[in-house]
Design an enzyme around this catalytic site. Sequence first.
Site, PDB file in Angstrom:
ATOM      1  CG  HIS A 216      -0.248   0.320   2.494  1.00 60.31           C
ATOM      2  ND1 HIS A 216       0.534  -0.606   3.124  1.00 60.31           N
ATOM      3  CD2 HIS A 216      -0.200   1.431   3.248  1.00 60.31           C
ATOM      4  CE1 HIS A 216       1.031  -0.079   4.223  1.00 60.31           C
ATOM      5  NE2 HIS A 216       0.607   1.163   4.331  1.00 60.31           N
TER       6      HIS A 216
HETATM    7  C1  UD1 Z   1      -2.475   5.408   5.799  1.00 59.86           C
HETATM    8  C2  UD1 Z   1      -1.205   5.910   6.493  1.00 59.86           C
HETATM    9  C3  UD1 Z   1      -0.131   4.842   6.412  1.00 59.86           C
HETATM   10  C4  UD1 Z   1      -0.626   3.513   6.942  1.00 59.86           C
HETATM   11  C5  UD1 Z   1      -1.885   3.124   6.161  1.00 59.86           C
HETATM   12  C6  UD1 Z   1      -2.465   1.824   6.621  1.00 59.86           C
HETATM   13  C7  UD1 Z   1      -0.763   8.313   6.374  1.00 59.86           C
HETATM   14  C8  UD1 Z   1       0.098   9.338   5.749  1.00 59.86           C
HETATM   15  N1  UD1 Z   1      -0.673   7.084   5.847  1.00 59.86           N
HETATM   16  O1  UD1 Z   1      -2.184   5.248   4.419  1.00 59.86           O
HETATM   17  O2  UD1 Z   1       0.976   5.248   7.178  1.00 59.86           O
HETATM   18  O3  UD1 Z   1       0.375   2.533   6.770  1.00 59.86           O
HETATM   19  O4  UD1 Z   1      -2.849   4.172   6.380  1.00 59.86           O
HETATM   20  O5  UD1 Z   1      -3.565   1.494   5.828  1.00 59.86           O
HETATM   21  O6  UD1 Z   1      -1.463   8.602   7.310  1.00 59.86           O
HETATM   22  N2  UD1 Z   1      -9.540   4.603   1.508  1.00 59.86           N
HETATM   23  C9  UD1 Z   1     -10.717   3.909   1.454  1.00 59.86           C
HETATM   24  N3  UD1 Z   1     -11.301   3.553   2.634  1.00 59.86           N
HETATM   25  C10 UD1 Z   1     -10.786   3.873   3.842  1.00 59.86           C
HETATM   26  C11 UD1 Z   1      -9.579   4.593   3.871  1.00 59.86           C
HETATM   27  C12 UD1 Z   1      -8.956   4.933   2.703  1.00 59.86           C
HETATM   28  O7  UD1 Z   1     -11.233   3.608   0.392  1.00 59.86           O
HETATM   29  O8  UD1 Z   1     -11.376   3.501   4.881  1.00 59.86           O
HETATM   30  C13 UD1 Z   1      -8.862   4.962   0.233  1.00 59.86           C
HETATM   31  C14 UD1 Z   1      -9.168   6.351  -0.219  1.00 59.86           C
HETATM   32  O9  UD1 Z   1      -9.269   6.370  -1.599  1.00 59.86           O
HETATM   33  C15 UD1 Z   1      -7.928   7.135   0.208  1.00 59.86           C
HETATM   34  C16 UD1 Z   1      -6.836   6.087   0.083  1.00 59.86           C
HETATM   35  O10 UD1 Z   1      -7.463   4.851   0.418  1.00 59.86           O
HETATM   36  O11 UD1 Z   1      -7.694   8.253  -0.558  1.00 59.86           O
HETATM   37  C17 UD1 Z   1      -5.678   6.327   1.002  1.00 59.86           C
HETATM   38  O12 UD1 Z   1      -6.095   6.486   2.369  1.00 59.86           O
HETATM   39  P1  UD1 Z   1      -5.216   7.357   3.387  1.00 59.86           P
HETATM   40  O13 UD1 Z   1      -5.745   7.255   4.756  1.00 59.86           O
HETATM   41  O14 UD1 Z   1      -5.002   8.723   2.829  1.00 59.86           O
HETATM   42  O15 UD1 Z   1      -3.789   6.684   3.319  1.00 59.86           O
HETATM   43  P2  UD1 Z   1      -3.339   5.158   3.334  1.00 59.86           P
HETATM   44  O16 UD1 Z   1      -2.709   4.876   2.040  1.00 59.86           O
HETATM   45  O17 UD1 Z   1      -4.416   4.230   3.823  1.00 59.86           O
END
Ligand code: UD1
Length: 369
Positions: A216
């Site tokens: 991820h």
């Molecule tokens: C975040 C953390 C990362 C951690 C990871 C675990 C930061 C900078 N990054 O990254 O350190 O290892 O979580 O998963 O805080 N999305 C969904 N559903 C959700 C959450 C996210 O669909 O419940 C999708 C959305 O399109 C979003 C993307 O995933 O834009 C990324 O989510 P985000 O929380 O920004 O970062 P992660 O890549 O999950």
Amino acid sequence: MKILSIAGARPNFMKISSLADAVKEHNAESSQRIDHVIVHTGQHYDEKMSDLFFRELGIPEPDINLGVGSGSHAVQTAEIMKRFEPVLLEHRPDYLVVVGDVNSTIACALVAAKLGVKVAHVEAGLRSFDRSMPEEINRILTDAISDVLFTSEPSGEANLIKEGVAAEKIHFVGNVMIDTLLKHLPRAEEKSRILEELDLKDERGRARPYGVVTLHRPSNVDNPKVLRSVIASLNAVSQQLPLVFPVHPRAKANMGSMGISLAPTIRTTDPLGYLDFLKLLANSRLVLTDSGGIQEETTILGVPCLTMRENTERPVTVEQGSNRLVGNDPEAIPREALLAMGHEKKTSTKPELWDGLAGRRIVRILLEL
Ligand code: UD1
């Protein structure tokens, strides 16, 4: 004493679980009650990325959910800060406890530091020395404004001292995520039916050989050239050992939009709950990941782990555990996978203080302070 703790993204929940357990245990035994308020920022919001973990781990329902959702780093961080400030002003805890290195961690720590609320950081001092990782920026900044720094491995203290943090602020307590793993592993082995669901048991009821993949990090999944190369490596590994790949929403979206497909020997699933994932890890022959926490979990489980990153902020997992860094090198990944498959499963190794008691140490130290 009143503490307010922050749960934002999936890897936070196992850590908050240990803390909530330790507070509950303390309150059952002592007349000096701790009031524990849990705030969920809503950074992760899907049922399978959030609520499922609260239910399975028995974490109390968050008292407040800020409902921030997804966004760019600036938007997400700013939105958390805006919504968290009035909550903190209302509750005025003795300590704000933040865990890990996600955007919710730095956003809430920064709000508290400006309002003069003491900040305690759990998992302080970890450094990858790679500032292109958003988490590295979050770690450095959170540690710089924390009043109490709880470290999980010896490198944490060494890094903080080099950055000029006063030694008396640093407390080596062990690993809260491993508290949760040790507590729930027997239940995961007993209750989870994930091996049956994925047809990973043979006729005699034993786990068939398989590996687990998670992916991820922006550095692996946001660039089409890199993602294509990593997936090609995984496809090659899966010719030797079938792989199970619970796909993170970020990786899923990118694989879809880039038109990247997986070999049929890689079985994908939705993100898994804690107990299913733990059982899947514990019975696997090999793990390929770019996660931070999984490097630690495989160390305790004794499962060979190939970390698809150039660096790690958790060096103890390489020094004492079964973790190896393989980057995204298309030759190294299949080669190291083949080597690791040939090894007998290691007996688990326990880095110092990864003993299930880190949460209790944190509560005791906060009370003493
Ligand atoms: C975040 C953390 C990362 C951690 C990871 C675990 C930061 C900078 N990054 O990254 O350190 O290892 O979580 O998963 O805080 N999305 C969904 N559903 C959700 C959450 C996210 O669909 O419940 C999708 C959305 O399109 C979003 C993307 O995933 O834009 C990324 O989510 P985000 O929380 O920004 O970062 P992660 O890549 O999950």
